[in-house]
Scaffold this motif. Structure first.
Motif, short mmCIF file in Angstrom:
data_model
loop_
_atom_site.label_atom_id
_atom_site.label_comp_id
_atom_site.label_asym_id
_atom_site.label_seq_id
_atom_site.Cartn_x
_atom_site.Cartn_y
_atom_site.Cartn_z
N GLN A 60 0.70 -1.13 -0.03
CA GLN A 60 0.02 0.07 -0.06
C GLN A 60 0.84 1.18 0.10
OE1 GLN A 60 -3.06 0.08 -0.58
NE2 GLN A 60 -3.23 -2.08 -0.67
N ALA A 61 2.13 1.15 0.33
CA ALA A 61 3.04 2.13 0.12
C ALA A 61 3.61 2.33 -1.24
CB ALA A 61 4.31 2.11 1.07
N VAL A 62 3.56 1.18 -1.97
CA VAL A 62 4.22 1.23 -3.35
C VAL A 62 2.97 1.57 -4.25
CG1 VAL A 62 5.09 -0.68 -5.05
CG2 VAL A 62 6.01 -0.28 -2.65
N GLN A 63 2.11 0.76 -4.32
CA GLN A 63 1.08 0.67 -5.35
C GLN A 63 0.63 2.08 -5.79
OE1 GLN A 63 -1.97 -2.06 -4.23
NE2 GLN A 63 -1.00 -3.75 -5.21
N PRO A 64 0.12 2.98 -4.72
CA PRO A 64 -0.24 4.29 -5.26
C PRO A 64 0.78 5.13 -5.90
CG PRO A 64 -0.71 3.87 -2.81
CD PRO A 64 0.12 2.61 -3.28
N LEU A 65 1.95 5.20 -5.46
CA LEU A 65 2.95 5.87 -6.11
C LEU A 65 3.37 5.16 -7.43
CD1 LEU A 65 5.22 6.10 -2.88
CD2 LEU A 65 3.81 7.78 -4.06
N ALA A 66 3.15 4.04 -7.56
CA ALA A 66 3.35 3.30 -9.12
C ALA A 66 2.15 3.63 -9.98
CB ALA A 66 3.49 1.68 -8.74
N ARG A 67 1.20 3.75 -9.28
CA ARG A 67 0.00 4.22 -10.24
C ARG A 67 0.07 5.69 -10.52
NH1 ARG A 67 -4.18 0.73 -6.54
NH2 ARG A 67 -3.98 -1.08 -8.08
N LEU A 68 0.92 6.48 -9.79
CA LEU A 68 1.00 7.85 -10.27
C LEU A 68 2.29 7.94 -11.05
CD1 LEU A 68 -0.20 9.53 -6.95
CD2 LEU A 68 -1.47 9.15 -9.17
N GLY A 72 10.12 1.48 -10.92
CA GLY A 72 10.97 0.56 -10.22
C GLY A 72 10.75 0.04 -9.02
N ALA A 73 9.41 -0.33 -8.89
CA ALA A 73 8.72 -0.59 -7.67
C ALA A 73 9.03 -2.14 -7.50
CB ALA A 73 7.01 -0.50 -7.58
N PRO A 74 9.49 -2.16 -6.28
CA PRO A 74 9.89 -3.67 -5.74
C PRO A 74 8.68 -4.76 -5.74
CG PRO A 74 9.25 -2.45 -3.81
CD PRO A 74 9.22 -1.51 -4.96
N ALA A 75 9.03 -6.17 -6.15
CA ALA A 75 8.09 -6.99 -6.17
C ALA A 75 7.89 -7.51 -4.65
CB ALA A 75 8.73 -7.96 -7.10
N LEU A 76 6.77 -7.64 -4.24
CA LEU A 76 6.22 -8.13 -3.03
C LEU A 76 5.14 -9.14 -3.00
CD1 LEU A 76 6.50 -4.22 -1.41
CD2 LEU A 76 8.14 -6.14 -0.95
N ALA A 77 5.54 -10.29 -3.85
CA ALA A 77 4.34 -11.09 -4.16
C ALA A 77 3.93 -11.99 -3.26
CB ALA A 77 4.89 -11.93 -5.42
N GLU A 78 5.11 -12.43 -2.09
CA GLU A 78 4.77 -13.24 -1.29
C GLU A 78 4.91 -12.82 0.07
OE1 GLU A 78 3.94 -16.67 -2.12
OE2 GLU A 78 4.24 -16.15 -4.14
N ASP A 79 4.15 -13.56 1.14
CA ASP A 79 4.35 -13.26 2.49
C ASP A 79 5.77 -13.77 3.09
OD1 ASP A 79 1.68 -12.23 2.57
OD2 ASP A 79 0.99 -13.92 3.55
N ILE A 90 10.33 -4.69 4.58
CA ILE A 90 10.19 -3.22 4.61
C ILE A 90 11.30 -2.44 4.14
CG2 ILE A 90 10.42 -1.58 6.81
CD1 ILE A 90 8.67 -3.92 8.27
N ALA A 91 12.77 -2.88 4.47
CA ALA A 91 13.86 -2.26 3.93
C ALA A 91 13.75 -2.01 2.23
CB ALA A 91 15.07 -3.23 4.01
N ALA A 92 13.20 -3.16 1.77
CA ALA A 92 13.01 -2.99 0.06
C ALA A 92 12.15 -1.72 -0.32
CB ALA A 92 12.67 -4.05 -0.54
N THR A 93 10.98 -1.52 0.39
CA THR A 93 10.25 -0.70 0.21
C THR A 93 10.52 0.76 0.69
OG1 THR A 93 8.26 -1.94 0.88
CG2 THR A 93 7.80 0.19 0.84
N LEU A 94 11.37 0.94 1.87
CA LEU A 94 11.81 2.21 2.12
C LEU A 94 13.03 2.60 1.15
CD1 LEU A 94 12.31 1.50 6.00
CD2 LEU A 94 11.02 3.53 4.85
N ALA A 95 13.84 1.57 0.60
CA ALA A 95 14.88 1.87 -0.17
C ALA A 95 14.31 2.55 -1.43
CB ALA A 95 15.87 0.63 -0.62
N TRP A 96 12.96 1.62 -2.02
CA TRP A 96 12.40 2.39 -3.37
C TRP A 96 11.87 3.77 -2.71
CZ3 TRP A 96 7.07 3.00 -4.30
CH2 TRP A 96 7.06 3.24 -5.89
N LEU A 97 11.20 3.84 -1.85
CA LEU A 97 10.52 5.22 -1.50
C LEU A 97 11.59 6.48 -1.47
CD1 LEU A 97 8.34 4.49 1.52
CD2 LEU A 97 7.50 5.02 -0.68
N ASP A 98 12.88 6.12 -1.42
CA ASP A 98 14.10 7.05 -1.47
C ASP A 98 14.07 7.53 -2.98
OD1 ASP A 98 14.30 7.41 1.26
OD2 ASP A 98 16.03 5.83 1.23
N VAL A 100 11.75 7.59 -5.28
CA VAL A 100 10.36 8.09 -5.92
C VAL A 100 10.65 9.62 -6.24
CG1 VAL A 100 8.15 8.41 -5.70
CG2 VAL A 100 9.13 6.50 -4.73
N ASP A 101 10.38 10.24 -7.50
CA ASP A 101 10.68 11.52 -7.85
C ASP A 101 9.09 12.07 -7.50
OD1 ASP A 101 11.82 13.69 -9.37
OD2 ASP A 101 9.92 13.28 -10.74
#
Length: 178
Positions: A60-68, A72-79, A90-98, A100-101
């Protein structure tokens, strides 16, 4: 505007979630609650377990920004199967957020955003409404659900664990002394 409402807030929440997980792991070790018990724990039979709540928080941190338009969003397919995996998500998501333009996310708050849910429902809205009415509530729902699962398991978390990032704004001399 949309960037400021999402990326910093998502990063704050994810860092807090990471710290909550560290506290849960330490508490679990001291209280004979294993990682797998936490990973599978849920608040109700029809709710997702902790592992899914953490993954969904990241998604939910990745999808909205990717839709906008963020790339390069990380794949988070599995629990994740353990706490190290939760922390990796969490680390992959935080790294990607850094990466985001802000200009990409803020390009046009009135641009159309459409998305479909797995149950067949489809939504059409503008970017501003999407962030306000869908993205933010979804993100915080899963963030709070993860927190609540850990509390339900007995982890001594409090509001300070949920919004610990607020300490950067604390006016000197106003913290309780007891």
């Amino acid at each position: 505007m949309l960037y400021d409402l999402t990326v910093p807030a998502y990063a704050n929440g994810l860092r807090a979630l990471s710290a909550q997980l560290e506290k849960a792991l330490a508490w679990g070790a001291a209280n004979n609650v294993g990682e797998l018990q936490f990973i599978a724990a849920r608040l109700a039979p029809d709710m997702f377990p902790l592992a899914a709540q953490v993954r969904f928080t990241c998604l939910q941190a990745v999808q909205p920004l990717a839709r906008l338009g963020a790339a390069g969003a990380p794949a988070l397919a599995e629990d994740a199967a353990d706490f190290a995996g939760l922390q990796d998500q969490i680390a992959a998501t935080l790294a990607w957020l850094d990466t985001v333009d802000a200009a990409t996310v803020d390009a046009d708050p009135a641009r159309p955003v459409s998305f479909d849910l797995p149950n067949g429902m489809a939504f059409d809205m503008d970017a501003k409404s999407y962030i306000r009415d869908w993205a933010q509530p979804q993100y915080y729902f899963h963030l709070v659900a993860a927190y609540a699962v850990m509390r339900h398991m007995g982890v001594p978390l409090g509001k300070a664990d949920y919004v610990g990032y607020m300490m950067q704004y604390l006016r000197p001399g106003t913290a309780p002394t007891t």
